[in-house]
Design a protein around this motif. Structure first.
Motif, short mmCIF file in Angstrom:
data_model
loop_
_atom_site.label_atom_id
_atom_site.label_comp_id
_atom_site.label_asym_id
_atom_site.label_seq_id
_atom_site.Cartn_x
_atom_site.Cartn_y
_atom_site.Cartn_z
N ILE A 95 0.85 -1.18 0.00
CA ILE A 95 0.00 0.00 0.00
C ILE A 95 0.89 1.24 0.00
O ILE A 95 1.84 1.31 0.80
CB ILE A 95 -0.91 0.02 1.24
N ALA A 153 -1.12 6.78 1.29
CA ALA A 153 -2.49 6.29 1.39
C ALA A 153 -2.70 5.58 2.73
O ALA A 153 -3.74 5.74 3.39
CB ALA A 153 -2.81 5.34 0.24
N ALA A 197 -8.59 0.20 3.89
CA ALA A 197 -7.63 -0.17 2.86
C ALA A 197 -8.23 -1.16 1.88
O ALA A 197 -7.95 -1.11 0.67
CB ALA A 197 -6.37 -0.75 3.50
N GLN A 202 -8.47 -0.34 -2.06
CA GLN A 202 -7.91 -1.22 -3.09
C GLN A 202 -8.94 -1.52 -4.16
O GLN A 202 -8.67 -1.40 -5.36
CB GLN A 202 -7.40 -2.51 -2.46
N HIS A 219 -5.82 2.06 -4.28
CA HIS A 219 -5.18 3.01 -3.36
C HIS A 219 -4.77 4.31 -4.06
O HIS A 219 -3.71 4.87 -3.81
CB HIS A 219 -3.96 2.38 -2.68
#
Length: 249
Positions: A78, A82, A108, A112, A117
């Motif tokens: 990630i 973000a 998250a 995604q 992200h």
């Protein structure tokens, strides 16, 4: 009860009324919703505190521990900027809405699925949290697989004065943004293309929609409110679970 569950209940009742005295139709299987993933929040450098009246708010990207951010970003892939928005939003709602139990990993998972992200179609998350180029979804014109939502904001957020489109890294439609928009980076305005603002808005919306997200029902209701698709909920759950390390505190 979520919109999908309500619709299924109404449909089931209508079928039973119409079929009275006849052979019973085959029952449709219940949607295969996942269990709620682990909900874990990072340890901040200092405990996230809600400011007293008149005190300035800290930008949410500054709430999580820097070493934690670097380690988790490397492990999960990630983007660190973000991740700072996801974790900061989770830490703040942990203070303002302690009964919600929202984990950074759920945010998250949604990030995604919605925009990779903030990197969909070669977009990038800048150091200030802006996503550039801006991510703007397809027109919601009722085509196959899409809702029909005529323009609600004169194209102010999405550049489309005929149909609404989802915008930003967390993909909000304009009417939802108008109701829940938050200022995560504390610059005095709420911008769906700024990651801190988008992540905190998503956190507030999920808590409002699901109540206690540590329960299976609450978590599913929250994510279903975000997107009424069983496949979507399962995808978010899978990513959210994958992002949590067994050794993470």
């Amino acid at each position: 009860m979520s919109a999908i569950r309500t619709a299924l209940a109404v449909l089931a009742g209508a079928v039973l009324l119409m079929s009275s005295g006849c052979a019973q139709p085959r029952e449709s299987p219940a949607p295969d919703y996942p269990d709620a993933p682990d909900q874990r929040t990072p340890e901040p450098a200092e405990p996230a505190q809600v400011p007293e009246a008149g005190e300035p708010w800290v930008p949410i990207a500054e709430l999580a521990d820097e070493e934690w951010l670097a380690a988790v970003a490397e492990r999960t892939g990630i983007p660190e900027r973000a991740l700072a928005a996801y974790s900061g939003a989770a830490l703040l709602v942990g203070q303002t809405r302690p009964d919600c139990g929202l984990g950074w990993n759920t945010l998250a998972g949604i990030g995604q699925v919605e925009s990779q992200h903030g990197t969909y179609a070669d977009s990038q998350v800048q150091q200030d949290g802006q996503v550039s180029p801006q991510i703007i979804g397809v027109p919601l014109d009722g085509g196959p697989g899409f809702a029909e939502i005529p323009d609600t904001d004169g194209g102010a957020l999405d550049g489309d004065s005929e149909w609404d489109r989802a915008v930003g890294p967390m993909q909000f439609i304009p009417v939802t943004w108008e109701l829940y928009a938050q200022d995560g980076n504390r610059d005095g305005q709420a911008d769906p293309h700024q990651f801190d603002d988008a992540a905190l808005t998503a956190a507030v919306y999920l808590c409002e929609s699901g109540g206690e997200l540590t329960t299976d029902e609450g978590w599913v209701d929250a994510v279903v409110a975000y997107n009424q698709s069983v496949e979507y909920v399962n995808d978010v759950a899978a990513y959210a679970q994958d992002y949590v390390s067994p050794n993470e505190s």
